[in-house]
Design a protein around this motif. Structure first.
Motif, PDB file in Angstrom:
ATOM      1  N   TRP A 103       0.834  -1.202   0.070  1.00 44.07           N
ATOM      2  CA  TRP A 103      -0.029  -0.084   0.127  1.00 44.07           C
ATOM      3  C   TRP A 103       0.840   1.397  -0.219  1.00 44.07           C
ATOM      4  N   LEU A 104       1.892   1.284   1.001  1.00 43.04           N
ATOM      5  CA  LEU A 104       2.752   2.500   0.737  1.00 43.04           C
ATOM      6  C   LEU A 104       3.709   2.718  -0.497  1.00 43.04           C
ATOM      7  N   THR A 105       3.975   1.481  -1.147  1.00 46.33           N
ATOM      8  CA  THR A 105       4.796   1.703  -2.302  1.00 46.33           C
ATOM      9  C   THR A 105       4.081   1.672  -3.620  1.00 46.33           C
ATOM     10  N   ARG A 106       2.875   1.284  -3.687  1.00 47.44           N
ATOM     11  CA  ARG A 106       2.242   1.246  -5.138  1.00 47.44           C
ATOM     12  C   ARG A 106       0.788   2.106  -4.731  1.00 47.44           C
ATOM     13  N   PRO A 107       0.671   3.080  -5.583  1.00 47.84           N
ATOM     14  CA  PRO A 107      -0.426   4.177  -5.398  1.00 47.84           C
ATOM     15  C   PRO A 107      -1.623   3.417  -5.800  1.00 47.84           C
ATOM     16  N   ASP A 108      -1.556   2.523  -6.494  1.00 50.40           N
ATOM     17  CA  ASP A 108      -2.812   1.765  -7.163  1.00 50.40           C
ATOM     18  C   ASP A 108      -3.384   0.577  -6.220  1.00 50.40           C
ATOM     19  N   ALA A 109      -2.521   0.162  -5.076  1.00 49.16           N
ATOM     20  CA  ALA A 109      -2.840  -0.806  -4.233  1.00 49.16           C
ATOM     21  C   ALA A 109      -3.861  -0.382  -3.397  1.00 49.16           C
ATOM     22  N   ALA A 110      -4.770  -1.352  -2.867  1.00 48.71           N
ATOM     23  CA  ALA A 110      -5.743  -1.334  -2.065  1.00 48.71           C
ATOM     24  C   ALA A 110      -6.040  -2.683  -1.266  1.00 48.71           C
ATOM     25  N   PRO A 111      -4.913  -3.003  -0.761  1.00 51.31           N
ATOM     26  CA  PRO A 111      -5.029  -4.169   0.184  1.00 51.31           C
ATOM     27  C   PRO A 111      -6.035  -4.319   1.384  1.00 51.31           C
ATOM     28  N   HIS A 112      -6.313  -3.209   1.921  1.00 51.94           N
ATOM     29  CA  HIS A 112      -7.326  -3.048   2.877  1.00 51.94           C
ATOM     30  C   HIS A 112      -8.623  -3.249   2.250  1.00 51.94           C
ATOM     31  N   ALA A 143      -7.218  13.565   4.127  1.00 46.94           N
ATOM     32  CA  ALA A 143      -6.690  13.090   2.817  1.00 46.94           C
ATOM     33  C   ALA A 143      -7.265  13.700   1.468  1.00 46.94           C
ATOM     34  N   VAL A 144      -8.503  14.300   1.632  1.00 43.25           N
ATOM     35  CA  VAL A 144      -8.890  14.907   0.350  1.00 43.25           C
ATOM     36  C   VAL A 144      -8.373  16.203   0.010  1.00 43.25           C
ATOM     37  N   ALA A 145      -7.690  16.948   1.318  1.00 40.89           N
ATOM     38  CA  ALA A 145      -6.980  18.105   1.035  1.00 40.89           C
ATOM     39  C   ALA A 145      -5.474  17.869   0.433  1.00 40.89           C
ATOM     40  N   ARG A 146      -5.031  16.897   1.087  1.00 47.00           N
ATOM     41  CA  ARG A 146      -3.716  16.359   0.372  1.00 47.00           C
ATOM     42  C   ARG A 146      -3.828  15.998  -1.041  1.00 47.00           C
ATOM     43  N   ALA A 147      -4.587  15.214  -1.340  1.00 45.68           N
ATOM     44  CA  ALA A 147      -4.805  14.568  -2.561  1.00 45.68           C
ATOM     45  C   ALA A 147      -5.228  15.839  -3.638  1.00 45.68           C
ATOM     46  N   VAL A 150      -1.838  17.530  -4.421  1.00 44.38           N
ATOM     47  CA  VAL A 150      -1.099  16.628  -5.371  1.00 44.38           C
ATOM     48  C   VAL A 150      -1.643  16.721  -6.847  1.00 44.38           C
ATOM     49  N   HIS A 151      -2.865  16.572  -7.019  1.00 46.74           N
ATOM     50  CA  HIS A 151      -3.418  16.816  -8.317  1.00 46.74           C
ATOM     51  C   HIS A 151      -3.088  18.210  -8.612  1.00 46.74           C
ATOM     52  N   ALA A 152      -3.220  19.203  -8.117  1.00 43.64           N
ATOM     53  CA  ALA A 152      -3.203  20.822  -8.496  1.00 43.64           C
ATOM     54  C   ALA A 152      -1.813  21.145  -8.997  1.00 43.64           C
ATOM     55  N   ILE A 153      -0.700  20.532  -8.539  1.00 46.26           N
ATOM     56  CA  ILE A 153       0.357  20.666  -8.954  1.00 46.26           C
ATOM     57  C   ILE A 153       1.049  19.492  -9.781  1.00 46.26           C
ATOM     58  N   GLY A 154       0.245  18.596 -10.326  1.00 45.90           N
ATOM     59  CA  GLY A 154       0.629  17.578 -11.259  1.00 45.90           C
ATOM     60  C   GLY A 154       1.823  16.700 -10.470  1.00 45.90           C
ATOM     61  N   ALA A 155       1.890  16.325  -9.200  1.00 44.67           N
ATOM     62  CA  ALA A 155       2.928  15.713  -8.662  1.00 44.67           C
ATOM     63  C   ALA A 155       2.647  14.308  -8.583  1.00 44.67           C
ATOM     64  N   PRO A 156       3.468  13.327  -8.584  1.00 44.49           N
ATOM     65  CA  PRO A 156       3.253  11.886  -8.518  1.00 44.49           C
ATOM     66  C   PRO A 156       2.388  11.624  -7.274  1.00 44.49           C
ATOM     67  N   ALA A 157       1.866  10.714  -7.264  1.00 44.13           N
ATOM     68  CA  ALA A 157       1.015  10.109  -6.266  1.00 44.13           C
ATOM     69  C   ALA A 157       1.996   9.989  -4.789  1.00 44.13           C
ATOM     70  N   SER A 158       3.289   9.790  -4.962  1.00 46.81           N
ATOM     71  CA  SER A 158       4.020   9.712  -3.805  1.00 46.81           C
ATOM     72  C   SER A 158       4.029  11.055  -3.180  1.00 46.81           C
ATOM     73  N   GLY A 159       4.192  12.144  -3.902  1.00 42.12           N
ATOM     74  CA  GLY A 159       4.097  13.623  -3.188  1.00 42.12           C
ATOM     75  C   GLY A 159       2.719  13.607  -1.923  1.00 42.12           C
ATOM     76  N   PHE A 160       1.861  12.858  -2.104  1.00 47.09           N
ATOM     77  CA  PHE A 160       0.624  12.781  -0.964  1.00 47.09           C
ATOM     78  C   PHE A 160       1.264  12.743   0.347  1.00 47.09           C
ATOM     79  N   TRP A 161       2.236  11.971   0.452  1.00 47.04           N
ATOM     80  CA  TRP A 161       2.901  11.826   1.834  1.00 47.04           C
ATOM     81  C   TRP A 161       3.891  12.983   2.303  1.00 47.04           C
ATOM     82  N   ARG A 162       4.001  13.686   1.308  1.00 50.48           N
ATOM     83  CA  ARG A 162       4.868  14.849   1.682  1.00 50.48           C
ATOM     84  C   ARG A 162       3.950  16.171   1.797  1.00 50.48           C
ATOM     85  N   VAL A 163       2.757  16.350   1.967  1.00 50.53           N
ATOM     86  CA  VAL A 163       1.586  17.188   2.204  1.00 50.53           C
ATOM     87  C   VAL A 163       1.083  17.101   3.477  1.00 50.53           C
ATOM     88  N   ASP A 164       0.968  18.233   4.147  1.00 46.20           N
ATOM     89  CA  ASP A 164       0.628  17.864   5.593  1.00 46.20           C
ATOM     90  C   ASP A 164      -0.837  18.665   5.662  1.00 46.20           C
TER      91      ASP A 164
END
Length: 191
Positions: A103-112, A143-147, A150-164
């Motif tokens: 889940w932490l390494t693959r943005p398309d994963a949803a093991p939960h 999570a919605v604010a962080r997403a 990420v969408h607004a700046i066109g960052a890769p999904a991994s950028g999500f973990w860098r937004v507070d």
């Protein structure tokens, strides 16, 4: 020809038991302290022509505490954490280390069994694209604010973990579909 501009202010709901514990989100109301903080922030919420809130209990209660008469918007719903809802990262790591690593390494994963990070970012991006010109204020989960950032700046999904996006902070976006600018993020409503 110029395109009409939009402004979106995303305000993260008041603290809940799971935001305080840094646990995966569940649909719960704010804590008493969170509700008091939201009430104290009433005069610091920016005015907007369109008011929206996620259908989540924390967002509904935060709107009430802020004195906002906002419309529910399912596009703002919180991140579905599936069977991990309410658990901390350490608890999941102890029970399902391989699934958590996936889940932490693959943005398309949803093991939960819930929503993948990639799906969350796509959903929030579609919500942003549907906004009209003018100012929209939306109460949502972190999570919605962080997403949205990420969408607004066109960052890769991994950028999500860098937004507070802490409780009762605002994220301000300007522009429109395909041309967003992040004006501010993580700005506290209370000093």
């Amino acid at each position: 020809m110029s395109r009409a501009s939009s402004r979106i202010t995303l305000v993260v709901h008041a603290e809940t038991a799971t935001t305080t514990a840094a646990a995966f989100p569940v649909d719960e109301p704010p804590t008493e302290r969170g509700t008091s903080a939201a009430t104290a922030a009433r005069d610091r919420v920016p005015r907007a022509g369109e008011l929206r809130h996620a259908p989540d209990r924390a967002c509904v209660a935060t709107c009430a505490a802020l004195g906002l008469d906002a419309l529910p918007d399912p596009g703002l719903r919180g991140w579905d954490a599936g069977r991990w809802a309410g658990q901390t990262l350490d608890e999941v790591a102890a029970e399902e280390p391989d699934a958590l690593r996936d889940w932490l390494t693959r943005p398309d994963a949803a093991p939960h069994g819930g929503e993948s990070l990639e799906s969350l970012i796509e959903r929030v991006g579609a919500w942003l694209s549907a906004r009209r010109a003018g100012h929209t204020l939306a109460i949502c989960g972190p999570a919605v604010a962080r997403a949205a950032v990420v969408h607004a700046i066109g960052a890769p999904a991994s950028g999500f973990w860098r937004v507070d996006a802490a409780p009762l902070t605002g994220t301000d976006l300007r522009g429109g579909s395909g041309r967003w600018t992040v004006r501010a993020t993580g700005r506290p409503l209370l000093p």
